[in-house]
Design an enzyme around this catalytic site. Structure first.
Site, PDB file in Angstrom:
ATOM      1  N   GLU A  36      -6.670  35.970  69.926  1.00  0.00           N
ATOM      2  CA  GLU A  36      -7.417  35.299  70.977  1.00  0.00           C
ATOM      3  C   GLU A  36      -7.431  33.818  70.621  1.00  0.00           C
ATOM      4  OE1 GLU A  36      -8.840  36.368  68.262  1.00  0.00           O
ATOM      5  OE2 GLU A  36     -10.023  34.597  67.777  1.00  0.00           O
ATOM      6  N   SER A  44     -11.884  18.987  60.188  1.00  0.00           N
ATOM      7  CA  SER A  44     -11.231  20.269  60.474  1.00  0.00           C
ATOM      8  C   SER A  44      -9.968  20.170  61.319  1.00  0.00           C
ATOM      9  CB  SER A  44     -12.227  21.216  61.139  1.00  0.00           C
ATOM     10  OG  SER A  44     -12.785  20.606  62.288  1.00  0.00           O
ATOM     11  N   LYS A  89      -6.933  26.100  61.013  1.00  0.00           N
ATOM     12  CA  LYS A  89      -6.709  27.466  61.498  1.00  0.00           C
ATOM     13  C   LYS A  89      -5.521  28.152  60.840  1.00  0.00           C
ATOM     14  CE  LYS A  89     -10.022  27.926  64.582  1.00  0.00           C
ATOM     15  NZ  LYS A  89     -11.101  28.909  64.340  1.00  0.00           N
TER      16      LYS A  89
END
Lengths: 421, 272
Positions: free
Chosen positions: A138, A405, A116
């Site tokens: 968010e 990930s 991220k």
């Protein structure tokens, strides 16, 4: 005679041009100027946000061509995020299946523990470039919230994170991390109290404070140019894989495997390979309790085209066109939509998408923890567990890259309750 | 082009023909709120008390342009079992008794899911005069345009204080019926009237310079007759939504709640 030479060379030139044309057609170019990937994408936003997304699009297209911007971004990826992340050969996992060689792209080793931050970092540089003072975001699992709070701390910017009340409960550790990093975390009590509603609330904030606020969207969703911009920032994953595998194996991968919620880690891996038809791409959605149980987040398997959060894509929705609640054990995949680019790759058949249930994902956690000594995030575990199916198709001389990930620390409460006991 | 028989067209035409016309009052309520049975009565009663036009909200699970009030009314209406079929039924019932212009307002997803063509056909049969879809800006309007035109359902577009002059002109060309002027940036909902009035003045001047083909109605943040008079001074009319829903919420389901709502409506239009 002369006429014949001219004719010949003419046809040679024509052949050459035809070939060029074929090559041009094969080049993957999306989105269109209007932000469309096939019939998906676009900008379905209230009029108030039109100037904001137009301003962002213009600024981003400039930044993309600006060497200084790119160098700043790359140097921060190197020094702050810890890129390039390793491409780790997984010997015991490979041996376990006895088929293709398995490599793990270690996004879990990024600062903050997941891919991220690649995107959060890129977007905060955009916010600075555009002179915005206040950041909103968010978050579902909290990974994007943590990444955003992190880069806000790094650059000394005011940060507000919207998070569903239910997600705050199940990802408490990440809430504490965000607060420690100086972010204000606001609990969203409306609707399903998960990522979907947190996104609604962030958009409402944006609509109200559009002049000074930059909205850092965490996945390849939202109105154009977000899906494109987030993809570009995440595509560092696939570019590194391409280079690392070239150095290690001297070839392209045969299979790319990644989990898909909104789909940012998957598109980051896939995008640099889209022009290579021989590379098979597999995205794994969260089936939750099972795709047909109504408690699922398998948007492509069970959804239909629709409009949510500014983009046209696939959507879990009722007969009345109301958005349905998604379910997944993994908060990061618990979203009733999916990025428009995946919707298009799905409809054109360029990539394939399958589902893994909550229980299967927990098996995946065990598998890779025990065999490779790496505890995956629950999101990642969905991709890991699909190896059980996919590996049967593969051959020993082939190569598979799994996008690892994120790391599993944030999920240890859930994991402990379910499997360790 | 909007049909001259369209009821929205008609009320603005009548207004233009009057010597000292009143501002037109357009009221928003959510279909199926506070319950499925009241919507038709509310519309008819509001008309008796001064409403010139009604916007009937089609509830959506994710109303991202709306504040807490309309989020609440939408959620309640969905829980009450509202459907598009029921909304068309309500419009037909209103039409049996009233010629008030009806505008359906909502988000684009339920319309697309229902099928744009089927939606427009049913809307037209039910006597609907216009459509407002805040998340369908001019760039994406192609999705429903053909169906809309086939059944003569005008689309009313919005402009906001941050809309450029150039874009206002384009929207004026595309919009039919009127142009909805969002007086402040933000979601729907109550704000302090004076604050709104001050910030809105320059915006309205710009609106009047750039939007010349359509009548204008201004909305977002109007709570009282005084707000309305100030804000709508230089345009044809005003829109009230959240303050009306709040009034319903305050009095429902006590005896006489509808009368209280109609009193509020009457005051909005005529003052005390």
């Amino acid at each position: 005679m002369l006429a014949r030479i001219v004719r010949n060379s003419k046809s040679k030139i024509q052949n050459f041009l035809t070939k060029l044309e074929v090559n041009t057609i094969m080049k993957y170019e999306a989105p269109t100027k209007q932000g469309y990937y096939g019939e998906f994408g676009g900008k379905f936003v209230p009029e108030i946000l039109i100037p904001a997304i137009e301003e962002l699009e213009e600024a981003y297209l400039e930044a993309r061509e600006d060497r200084e911007f790119q160098e700043t971004y790359e140097s921060l990826l190197r020094e702050y995020v810890g890129r390039p992340t390793q491409l780790t050969f997984a010997p015991r996992l490979t041996e376990y299946f006895g088929k293709a060689k398995i490599y793990l792209k270690r996004e879990d080793l990024c600062h903050t523990g997941a891919h991220k931050i690649n995107n959060a970092l890129g977007q905060i540089l955009m916010a600075r470039r555009m002179g915005k003072k206040r950041i909103i975001a968010e978050t579902g699992a909290g990974q994007h919230g943590v990444a955003t709070a992190t880069v806000c701390a790094r650059f000394g910017m005011e940060c507000t994170i919207y998070m569903g009340a239910e997600d705050m409960e199940r990802q408490k550790l990440n809430v504490d991390r965000m607060r420690l990093l100086g972010a204000e975390v606001l609990s969203v009590e409306s609707g399903s109290q998960t990522l979907k509603d947190a996104t609604n609330e962030a958009i409402r904030d944006w609509v109200t404070h559009v002049d000074n606020t930059f909205y850092i969207i965490g996945s390849i969703i939202g109105p154009h140019p977000y899906p494109m911009m987030v993809r570009d920032f995440q595509s560092v994953i696939g570019r590194e894989v391409k280079q690392q595998l070239q150095e290690r194996e001297g070839k392209l991968p045969d299979y790319l495997l990644a989990c898909v919620g909104g789909g940012s880690n998957a598109i980051g891996l896939f995008y640099p390979f889209l022009e290579h038809d021989e590379v098979r791409m597999i995205g794994i959605e969260a089936s939750g309790l099972g795709a047909d149980t109504g408690k699922t987040a398998a948007t492509l398997a069970k959804g239909t085209p629709g409009v949510l959060h500014g983009t046209r894509s696939y959507l879990l929705q009722s007969d009345e066109g109301q958005v349905e609640l998604a379910h997944s054990i993994s908060a990061g995949l618990d979203y009733p939509g999916i990025g428009p680019e995946h919707a298009n790759l799905f409809s054109t058949g360029r990539a394939e998408y399958h589902g893994i249930t909550d229980d299967e994902a927990l098996e995946g956690v065990k598998l890779v923890s025990e065999l490779e000594g790496i505890i995956p995030a629950l999101e990642t575990a969905h991709a890991v567990q699909y190896l059980e199916t996919l590996m049967l198709d593969t051959d020993e001389d082939e190569i598979l890259v799994l996008n690892f990930s994120g790391r599993g620390d944030k999920d240890m409460t859930t994991i402990s309750n379910q499997i360790v006991r | 082009m909007i049909a001259t028989t369209n009821r929205i067209y008609q009320i603005f035409k009548q207004q233009r023909e009057k010597k000292n016309p009143e501002k037109l009052m357009n009221l928003f309520i959510t279909a199926g709120y506070p319950d499925l049975d009241s919507t038709v009565d509310l519309v008819l009663g509001m008309e008796e008390n001064g409403a010139d036009m009604v916007e009937i909200g089609m509830p959506f699970s994710d109303p991202l342009a709306d504040g807490p009030t309309i989020q609440f009314s939408s959620e309640t209406a969905i829980d009450n079992g509202i459907t598009l079929e029921k909304i068309f039924g309500m419009c037909r019932q209103i039409r049996e008794k009233s010629g008030i212009p009806i505008v359906l307002m909502g988000y684009v997803n339920p319309v697309l899911h229902y099928g744009a063509e089927k939606f427009m056909k049913k809307a037209s049969e039910a006597g609907v005069d216009g459509l407002i879809l805040p998340d369908l800006p001019i760039e994406e309007s192609y999705l429903i345009e053909e169906a809309r035109k086939a059944y003569n359902i005008p689309q009313i577009y919005l402009v906001a204080p941050n809309t450029s002059d150039e874009r206002m002109k384009t929207i004026d060309k595309k919009s039919e019926g009127f142009v909805y002027c969002v007086s402040v940036t933000g979601v729907t909902g109550a704000r302090e009237g004076d604050e709104v009035a001050r910030s809105v003045n320059r915006f309205i001047d710009r609106v009047n310079e750039n939007i010349t083909e359509n009548p204008k109605m201004v909305g977002f943040g109007i709570k009282s007759h005084r707000d309305a008079k100030l804000i709508a001074e230089k345009v044809e009319g005003f829109i009230v939504g959240s303050a009306l829903i709040d009034t319903i919420r305050e009095h429902y389901p006590r005896d006489g709640w509808k009368e209280k709502v109609f009193e509020f409506v009457h005051e909005l239009k005529y003052g005390n």
